[in-house]
Scaffold this active site. Sequence first.
Site: not given
Length: 154
Positions: A13, A61, A89, A95, A106, A116, A119
């Site tokens: 991101k 959001f 994942r 998340t 993360r 964070n 994705h």
Amino acid sequence: MAANKERTFIAIKPDGVQRGLMGDIIKRFEQKGFRLVAMKFLQASQDLLRQHYIDLKDRPFYPGLVEYMNSGPVLAMVWEGLNVVKTGRVMLGETNPADSKPGTIRGDLCIQVGRNIIHGSDSVDSANKEIALWFKDEELVEYKSCAYEWVYEN
């Protein structure tokens, strides 16, 4: 598709890009033994982002998420390997970074859920949809890594 040919969509991101974390994240996936089959660095359009996050459109959001993802460049990637969706994942962490274990991307590299940095597809079905949304078939590169025999038993 053979089990070791499973694919997932991973996107770094804008906050991950701006913080210079792309190389470290790519390195983690390579060191795990996954194979990069597509990558593009782009400023994602709001239309693309709205389609990508369509399942979240009714969440409060959602507008802020689209705006945040549109605030800078994104590094979109397709990774391939055995159980890459599930393992990817796990590598990402929760998340919410505050709930992520040390050693995860993360858990090691971010603090807040709204920033964070990465994705990852949450299922094989989602991965297939996301890959088709972000990449054309001809952008997915087929090759055999020389490390293949050292990662997989057969």
